[in-house]
Design a protein around this motif. Structure first.
Motif, short mmCIF file in Angstrom:
data_model
loop_
_atom_site.label_atom_id
_atom_site.label_comp_id
_atom_site.label_asym_id
_atom_site.label_seq_id
_atom_site.Cartn_x
_atom_site.Cartn_y
_atom_site.Cartn_z
N TYR A 197 0.84 -1.20 0.00
CA TYR A 197 0.00 0.00 0.00
C TYR A 197 0.88 1.25 0.00
CZ TYR A 197 -2.87 3.79 1.79
OH TYR A 197 -3.47 5.01 1.96
N ASN A 249 1.97 2.19 -3.25
CA ASN A 249 0.85 2.46 -4.16
C ASN A 249 0.53 1.28 -5.07
OD1 ASN A 249 0.34 5.13 -3.25
ND2 ASN A 249 2.16 5.79 -4.37
N LEU A 288 -1.97 -1.26 -4.95
CA LEU A 288 -3.18 -1.72 -4.27
C LEU A 288 -3.52 -3.17 -4.60
CD1 LEU A 288 -5.49 1.41 -4.50
CD2 LEU A 288 -4.43 0.44 -2.47
N GLU A 308 -9.30 3.30 -1.11
CA GLU A 308 -8.24 3.77 -2.00
C GLU A 308 -8.47 3.25 -3.43
OE1 GLU A 308 -6.17 5.99 -1.38
OE2 GLU A 308 -5.66 5.93 0.74
N TRP A 350 -3.79 8.32 8.29
CA TRP A 350 -4.46 8.09 7.01
C TRP A 350 -5.46 9.22 6.75
CZ3 TRP A 350 -9.50 7.01 5.33
CH2 TRP A 350 -9.59 6.62 3.99
N LYS A 386 -5.34 12.19 3.82
CA LYS A 386 -6.47 12.50 2.93
C LYS A 386 -6.79 13.99 2.99
CE LYS A 386 -7.01 8.69 1.14
NZ LYS A 386 -6.47 8.65 -0.20
N TYR A 428 0.16 8.83 2.22
CA TYR A 428 0.15 8.27 3.59
C TYR A 428 1.58 7.91 4.01
CZ TYR A 428 -0.43 4.72 7.22
OH TYR A 428 -0.33 3.98 8.37
#
Length: 183
Positions: A35, A38, A40, A77, A156, A160, A166
């Motif tokens: 994560y 990036n 996912l 996400e 987190w 945002k 993050y």
């Protein structure tokens, strides 16, 4: 990448495979590390190893809730909002009794925020949601690496709000600003 390589090696070690604590440690850490990179698909794939096997059934309730929240965050996400709404309702139903207890107030609040995020077009511009988020952040303990939250809920939400990565925010909180520049 070094962390992923190490965890992948551990996941293939037959000596420890099948030990619930070991499997949770390896696959949840792989999920959160992917994560932070990036990725996912890999994050969800590794987390699903814990969620879709007998491992999940053997976990204590606090771990089940925590891992479920990590999945919800990853699904948000991934913009999987319908699944997130469904999953949150299932969690609230499955853990109804526990989520009413004082020891799970933080998780209950986070689930409510996550559900609200999925139900608004621009949730981080909505005054009611922002108020809940700021109250949650203000009441959260300071960041502590290695805490029980695989993905730190406070950071987190801050990421945002600030529209930051993050992982970059974690590095800043951990005093590793020099590594942020390398991202």
């Amino acid at each position: 990448q070094e962390v992923i390589d190490l965890l992948q090696d551990l996941s293939n070690n037959e000596t420890y495979k099948g030990n619930v604590f070991y499997d949770v440690f390896v696959y949840v850490n792989l999920a959160t590390t992917y994560y932070c990179q990036n990725d996912l698909d890999q994050a969800l794939g590794n987390l699903s190893f814990v969620l879709a096997t007998k491992i999940y059934d053997q976990l204590a309730i606090d771990w089940k809730i925590s891992i479920s929240i990590v999945e919800i965050i990853l699904r948000i996400e991934n913009k999987d909002y319908n699944y997130v709404s469904y999953k949150i309702k299932n969690i609230k139903n499955a853990f109804r009794k526990e989520l009413k207890q004082e020891g799970y107030i933080r998780e209950q609040q986070m689930l409510n925020i996550l559900l609200a995020i999925t139900q608004r077009v621009n949730p981080f511009e909505n005054p009611r949601i922002l108020k809940k988020i700021h109250q949650f952040i203000d009441s959260s303990p300071p960041f502590e690496p290695g805490s029980n939250e695989s993905i730190n809920y406070k950071l987190w939400l801050l990421a945002k709000l600030k529209k930051e990565s993050y992982y970059a925010l974690i590095l800043k909180e951990a005093g590793q600003e020099n590594l942020v520049a390398q991202l």
